[in-house]
Design a protein around this motif. Structure first.
Motif, PDB file in Angstrom:
ATOM      1  N   ASP A 144      37.589  37.611  35.576  1.00  0.00           N
ATOM      2  CA  ASP A 144      36.469  38.228  36.285  1.00  0.00           C
ATOM      3  C   ASP A 144      35.999  37.367  37.459  1.00  0.00           C
ATOM      4  O   ASP A 144      35.679  37.887  38.529  1.00  0.00           O
ATOM      5  CB  ASP A 144      35.309  38.498  35.321  1.00  0.00           C
ATOM      6  N   ARG A 145      35.968  36.061  37.267  1.00  0.00           N
ATOM      7  CA  ARG A 145      35.601  35.153  38.366  1.00  0.00           C
ATOM      8  C   ARG A 145      36.576  35.271  39.510  1.00  0.00           C
ATOM      9  O   ARG A 145      36.188  35.315  40.676  1.00  0.00           O
ATOM     10  CB  ARG A 145      35.563  33.696  37.881  1.00  0.00           C
ATOM     11  N   ALA A 146      37.854  35.280  39.185  1.00  0.00           N
ATOM     12  CA  ALA A 146      38.882  35.371  40.225  1.00  0.00           C
ATOM     13  C   ALA A 146      38.774  36.695  40.958  1.00  0.00           C
ATOM     14  O   ALA A 146      38.908  36.740  42.200  1.00  0.00           O
ATOM     15  CB  ALA A 146      40.280  35.209  39.603  1.00  0.00           C
ATOM     16  N   ARG A 181      32.036  25.829  33.367  1.00  0.00           N
ATOM     17  CA  ARG A 181      33.023  25.667  34.441  1.00  0.00           C
ATOM     18  C   ARG A 181      34.429  25.989  33.940  1.00  0.00           C
ATOM     19  O   ARG A 181      35.269  26.481  34.686  1.00  0.00           O
ATOM     20  CB  ARG A 181      32.974  24.247  35.004  1.00  0.00           C
ATOM     21  N   ALA A 194      36.073  38.485  41.384  1.00  0.00           N
ATOM     22  CA  ALA A 194      34.866  38.437  42.203  1.00  0.00           C
ATOM     23  C   ALA A 194      35.083  37.627  43.479  1.00  0.00           C
ATOM     24  O   ALA A 194      34.474  37.896  44.510  1.00  0.00           O
ATOM     25  CB  ALA A 194      33.704  37.863  41.406  1.00  0.00           C
ATOM     26  N   GLN A 195      35.978  36.635  43.406  1.00  0.00           N
ATOM     27  CA  GLN A 195      36.280  35.795  44.568  1.00  0.00           C
ATOM     28  C   GLN A 195      37.431  36.356  45.381  1.00  0.00           C
ATOM     29  O   GLN A 195      37.800  35.794  46.408  1.00  0.00           O
ATOM     30  CB  GLN A 195      36.593  34.379  44.130  1.00  0.00           C
ATOM     31  N   GLY A 196      38.050  37.426  44.890  1.00  0.00           N
ATOM     32  CA  GLY A 196      39.173  38.033  45.586  1.00  0.00           C
ATOM     33  C   GLY A 196      40.439  37.217  45.497  1.00  0.00           C
ATOM     34  O   GLY A 196      41.296  37.278  46.373  1.00  0.00           O
ATOM     35  N   THR A 197      40.614  36.427  44.425  1.00  0.00           N
ATOM     36  CA  THR A 197      41.825  35.625  44.227  1.00  0.00           C
ATOM     37  C   THR A 197      42.542  36.108  42.991  1.00  0.00           C
ATOM     38  O   THR A 197      42.029  36.904  42.213  1.00  0.00           O
ATOM     39  CB  THR A 197      41.472  34.134  44.071  1.00  0.00           C
TER      40      THR A 197
END
Length: 174
Positions: A164-166, A42, A168-171
């Protein structure tokens, strides 16, 4: 002064033992490799269980060095590096521990840095083996620099995962 340094070394080592075994064995209310690994994921440290293993083993190596006073600058560098990673990861919650902040890892890392600058004292394996002849003016800065530089490796990997997470979430990233 040697008694004070011994007490400081043993107290830091005992606290690090608790942290290491929380990660590795689930002792003292810890999550073990699975639970801690999930928490690490996380936070952006992947793969989480492997990163928890590395962190726990690093804490064990650091605490063994600090407790015995053997190769103290190297042990302090390991603790500084591990605690820097932990402090940066939790700093988003502020400083104080009751809010999940970086107070505890900051304090452990700072204590290791102080020991790097002072040396382990006369009641240590370094002193018994004649390894305390090194200049503390060189050991302290070296332990601090090596610890901080080593912390960059997992922190850069974490930043990449969070970015990369951001994406992928468009943030926006971290």
């Amino acid at each position: 002064m040697s008694l004070g340094l011994l007490i400081l070394r043993l107290l830091l080592a005992a606290l690090l033992f608790g942290h290491a075994t929380q990660k590795l064995r689930g002792w003292f209310g810890g999550g073990g490799l699975v639970g801690t690994g999930a928490a690490f994921e996380r936070l952006g440290f992947v793969p989480g269980p492997r990163m928890a293993l590395v962190a726990g083993l690093a804490e064990l190596v650091g605490l063994a060095s600090v407790a015995t006073g053997l190769l103290t600058p190297a042990g302090c560098a390991v603790v500084i590096g591990t605690m820097t990673v932990a402090a940066v990861s939790t700093s988003v919650n502020g400083f104080w521990a009751q809010r999940g902040g970086c107070e505890v890892p900051f304090w452990y890392g700072a204590t290791a840095a102080v020991l790097g600058f002072t040396g382990p004292g006369a009641w240590s394996l370094d002193a018994a083996l004649g390894l305390d002849e090194w200049s503390h003016y060189a050991q302290g800065p070296a332990a601090l620099a090596v610890g901080l530089l080593a912390s960059a490796v997992p922190l850069v990997g974490r930043a990449r995962v969070l970015r990369d997470r951001a994406a992928a979430q468009g943030t926006d990233g971290p």
